[in-house]
Enzyme design. Sequence first.
Site, PDB file in Angstrom:
ATOM      1  N   CYS A 239       5.668  40.314 -36.247  1.00 23.59           N
ATOM      2  CA  CYS A 239       5.813  38.660 -36.296  1.00 23.59           C
ATOM      3  C   CYS A 239       5.680  38.441 -34.374  1.00 23.59           C
ATOM      4  O   CYS A 239       6.624  38.264 -33.924  1.00 23.59           O
ATOM      5  CB  CYS A 239       7.228  38.211 -37.197  1.00 23.59           C
ATOM      6  SG  CYS A 239       7.829  36.995 -36.405  1.00 23.59           S
TER       7      CYS A 239
ATOM      8  N   CYS B 149       8.671  35.981 -33.794  1.00 22.34           N
ATOM      9  CA  CYS B 149       9.266  37.176 -33.162  1.00 22.34           C
ATOM     10  C   CYS B 149       9.721  37.538 -31.950  1.00 22.34           C
ATOM     11  O   CYS B 149      10.377  37.579 -30.666  1.00 22.34           O
ATOM     12  CB  CYS B 149       9.371  38.381 -34.663  1.00 22.34           C
ATOM     13  SG  CYS B 149      10.461  36.770 -36.121  1.00 22.34           S
TER      14      CYS B 149
END
Length: 104
Positions: free
Chosen positions: A31, A34
């Site tokens: 991600c 993230c």
Amino acid sequence: MAIVTVTKENFEREVLQAEKPVMVDFWAAWCGPCRMLSPIVDQLAEERTDAVFGKVNVDEQPELAAQFGVMSIPTVIVFRNGKVVRQTVGAQPKAALEKLLENV
């Protein structure tokens, strides 16, 4: 303070039974947002002693992600006294994460 790797095995002890507020970052290695958020959470963990900081890898701990309705990542949830008190989804600036910890 070190970041706690939160799993279903230690969740109750590390998060629900914590004496301080706990900021938990739900993330995954693939991600992009993230990866942007992670160093900010790490920095907060180093700077602040009034909270505990943990990370849940949703690929390794899908039960925890499902338990808290995590549909998008990164999701940051703040727990106090075993209950969810605040939550946000998406990459956030440091100031926004600090605000999540205010008055909890």
